[in-house]
Design an enzyme around this catalytic site. Structure first.
Site, PDB file in Angstrom:
ATOM      1  N   ARG A  57       0.861  -1.173   0.000  1.00 13.79           N
ATOM      2  CA  ARG A  57       0.000   0.000   0.000  1.00 13.79           C
ATOM      3  C   ARG A  57       0.903   1.230   0.000  1.00 13.79           C
ATOM      4  O   ARG A  57       2.001   1.212   0.543  1.00 13.79           O
ATOM      5  CB  ARG A  57      -0.907   0.019   1.233  1.00 13.79           C
ATOM      6  CG  ARG A  57      -1.839  -1.187   1.349  1.00 13.79           C
ATOM      7  CD  ARG A  57      -2.638  -1.129   2.641  1.00 13.79           C
ATOM      8  NE  ARG A  57      -3.543  -2.267   2.765  1.00 13.79           N
ATOM      9  CZ  ARG A  57      -3.220  -3.410   3.377  1.00 13.79           C
ATOM     10  NH1 ARG A  57      -2.016  -3.560   3.917  1.00 13.79           N
ATOM     11  NH2 ARG A  57      -4.089  -4.396   3.459  1.00 13.79           N
ATOM     12  N   LYS A 111      -1.876  -2.614   7.904  1.00 14.01           N
ATOM     13  CA  LYS A 111      -3.079  -2.153   8.605  1.00 14.01           C
ATOM     14  C   LYS A 111      -3.188  -2.800   9.975  1.00 14.01           C
ATOM     15  O   LYS A 111      -2.891  -3.981  10.133  1.00 14.01           O
ATOM     16  CB  LYS A 111      -4.332  -2.476   7.784  1.00 14.01           C
ATOM     17  CG  LYS A 111      -4.567  -1.544   6.604  1.00 14.01           C
ATOM     18  CD  LYS A 111      -5.899  -1.843   5.969  1.00 14.01           C
ATOM     19  CE  LYS A 111      -6.232  -0.838   4.873  1.00 14.01           C
ATOM     20  NZ  LYS A 111      -7.559  -1.102   4.263  1.00 14.01           N
ATOM     21  N   HIS A 118      -2.430   2.602  -6.216  1.00 14.36           N
ATOM     22  CA  HIS A 118      -3.202   1.384  -5.963  1.00 14.36           C
ATOM     23  C   HIS A 118      -3.317   0.515  -7.209  1.00 14.36           C
ATOM     24  O   HIS A 118      -3.430  -0.712  -7.087  1.00 14.36           O
ATOM     25  CB  HIS A 118      -4.590   1.744  -5.428  1.00 14.36           C
ATOM     26  CG  HIS A 118      -5.056   0.812  -4.352  1.00 14.36           C
ATOM     27  ND1 HIS A 118      -4.397   0.653  -3.141  1.00 14.36           N
ATOM     28  CD2 HIS A 118      -6.115  -0.036  -4.296  1.00 14.36           C
ATOM     29  CE1 HIS A 118      -5.026  -0.232  -2.401  1.00 14.36           C
ATOM     30  NE2 HIS A 118      -6.059  -0.676  -3.075  1.00 14.36           N
ATOM     31  N   ARG A 157      -0.498  -1.755  -7.240  1.00 11.59           N
ATOM     32  CA  ARG A 157      -0.743  -2.860  -6.299  1.00 11.59           C
ATOM     33  C   ARG A 157      -1.631  -3.916  -6.957  1.00 11.59           C
ATOM     34  O   ARG A 157      -1.388  -5.118  -6.841  1.00 11.59           O
ATOM     35  CB  ARG A 157      -1.407  -2.304  -5.030  1.00 11.59           C
ATOM     36  CG  ARG A 157      -1.799  -3.323  -3.961  1.00 11.59           C
ATOM     37  CD  ARG A 157      -2.210  -2.557  -2.712  1.00 11.59           C
ATOM     38  NE  ARG A 157      -3.029  -3.338  -1.789  1.00 11.59           N
ATOM     39  CZ  ARG A 157      -2.541  -4.131  -0.829  1.00 11.59           C
ATOM     40  NH1 ARG A 157      -1.238  -4.290  -0.697  1.00 11.59           N
ATOM     41  NH2 ARG A 157      -3.360  -4.778  -0.010  1.00 11.59           N
ATOM     42  N   HIS A 192      -3.957  -8.984   3.101  1.00  8.09           N
ATOM     43  CA  HIS A 192      -5.414  -9.032   3.218  1.00  8.09           C
ATOM     44  C   HIS A 192      -5.813  -9.913   4.398  1.00  8.09           C
ATOM     45  O   HIS A 192      -5.303 -11.026   4.539  1.00  8.09           O
ATOM     46  CB  HIS A 192      -6.044  -9.612   1.946  1.00  8.09           C
ATOM     47  CG  HIS A 192      -6.061  -8.660   0.798  1.00  8.09           C
ATOM     48  ND1 HIS A 192      -6.217  -9.075  -0.514  1.00  8.09           N
ATOM     49  CD2 HIS A 192      -5.941  -7.309   0.742  1.00  8.09           C
ATOM     50  CE1 HIS A 192      -6.196  -8.024  -1.308  1.00  8.09           C
ATOM     51  NE2 HIS A 192      -6.028  -6.940  -0.572  1.00  8.09           N
ATOM     52  N   TYR A 195      -9.267 -10.648  -7.652  1.00  6.09           N
ATOM     53  CA  TYR A 195      -8.292 -10.640  -8.744  1.00  6.09           C
ATOM     54  C   TYR A 195      -8.517 -11.789  -9.723  1.00  6.09           C
ATOM     55  O   TYR A 195      -8.089 -11.702 -10.876  1.00  6.09           O
ATOM     56  CB  TYR A 195      -6.869 -10.659  -8.179  1.00  6.09           C
ATOM     57  CG  TYR A 195      -6.567  -9.398  -7.415  1.00  6.09           C
ATOM     58  CD1 TYR A 195      -6.414  -8.182  -8.087  1.00  6.09           C
ATOM     59  CD2 TYR A 195      -6.481  -9.402  -6.030  1.00  6.09           C
ATOM     60  CE1 TYR A 195      -6.177  -7.014  -7.393  1.00  6.09           C
ATOM     61  CE2 TYR A 195      -6.233  -8.233  -5.328  1.00  6.09           C
ATOM     62  CZ  TYR A 195      -6.084  -7.038  -6.018  1.00  6.09           C
ATOM     63  OH  TYR A 195      -5.862  -5.875  -5.322  1.00  6.09           O
TER      64      TYR A 195
END
Length: 316
Positions: A154, A178, A256, A259, A282, A291
């Site tokens: 990110r 995160k 992004h 990414r 994730h 994806y």
């Protein structure tokens, strides 16, 4: 615990608890804060507050948001914030009920993430090598782009990297993601080369600054601004400049989308979803599964563009 005297104190206490107990990221807290302040402002216009709001009011607010033309994803996010603050209030004993518990959200729009094909990424990486006013900036920009595509980080993770993570010609980088969760991401040979070249130039610049009385930076990509490192906003503008130089539509290119390109290109070359999930950081595999749909759509486009049976003017 007695309830705070105002709705804004409710929000403040809720956000503090989110940060302390769940390790909520700063951007997540800011988003919750904005959404809840909008709801409280709406309640005040209806002569109410978080202590007095009922289910009908919450549903009326969501109808109002829809009438303002807000996207499904925005309305879903706002309802999520409202649900969480009322659940927190109920658990803390500020209210004897949770008026949001049975409200269903509008769902999210099924939009596939934008991505880039391999030739477009190659052009971006080439353009980064000549993007910048000075040799120092060009080395930094090359390193930024190579790291972003090689790791799928990110943008906040990339610009906030400590320089200590890059010492010793690493094959892997330790990334703080995160919620304060750490993960390891591998570096490709081009990314390692770009990183090594940037470190030499960066350290020389930092040594010069120290001799002039400035404190050393702990970040891989230092900046003189308040954050101490290159900001997300500056990198966003930078990548648009590189897109123009590369002849790639700037509308398609953001940090992004690099990414997304990292993930879809890995999947197209045989990587399994679990590995990609780990590399992207994730929490839920379902997030990574999007994806597969991106790849399916791209393969379908290739068939329609290049298969002889798809051409309308073919001979019978």
């Amino acid at each position: 615990m007695s309830a705070p005297s105002s709705s804004f104190q409710w929000i403040s206490t809720f956000l503090e608890a989110q940060a302390a107990e769940l390790g909520a990221a700063t951007n997540t807290q800011l988003a919750y804060g904005r959404d809840l302040r909008d709801f409280v402002d709406w309640l005040e216009r209806k002569n109410s507050d978080l202590a007095g709001a009922d289910r009908e009011m919450i549903e009326s607010y969501l109808v109002w948001c829809d009438a303002q033309g807000l996207a499904k994803s925005t309305r879903a996010r706002r309802l999520s914030a409202i649900k969480q603050v009322f659940r927190f209030a109920f658990e803390e004993g500020w209210r004897g009920d949770n008026p949001a518990i049975q409200i269903k959200g509008p769902g999210r729009e099924n939009r596939l993430p934008k991505t880039l094909d391999v030739p477009e990424v190659d052009r971006l990486l080439d353009a980064a090598r000549s993007a910048g006013r000075t040799p120092l900036e060009r080395l930094r920009n090359t390193c930024l782009m190579e790291l972003l595509y090689a790791t799928g980080m990110r943008v906040s993770e990339l610009v906030g990297l400590p320089v200590s993570a890059a010492r010793g010609d690493p094959r892997m980088l330790l990334v703080l993601g995160k919620g304060g969760k750490e993960r390891m991401v591998p570096l490709s040979p081009p990314a390692r080369t770009a990183l090594a070249d940037w470190l030499v130039a960066r350290d020389e610049e930092e040594d010069s600054r120290r001799r002039n009385g400035h404190a050393a930076s702990r970040f891989l990509f230092p900046s003189h601004g308040k954050s101490g490192h290159l900001t997300r906003h500056r990198f966003y503008l930078l990548i648009k400049e590189i897109a123009v130089a590369a002849g790639v539509s700037p509308a398609k290119v953001t940090p992004h989308t690099l990414r997304h390109a990292f993930a879809t290109h890995l999947l197209a070359n045989g990587a399994d979803l679990r590995s990609i999930q780990t590399l992207l950081g994730h929490a839920d595999l379902a997030t990574t599964e999007i994806y597969t749909h991106v790849l399916d759509e791209r393969l379908s486009e290739l068939v329609h563009e290049h298969h002889p049976l798809s051409k309308p003017d073919r001979n019978g």
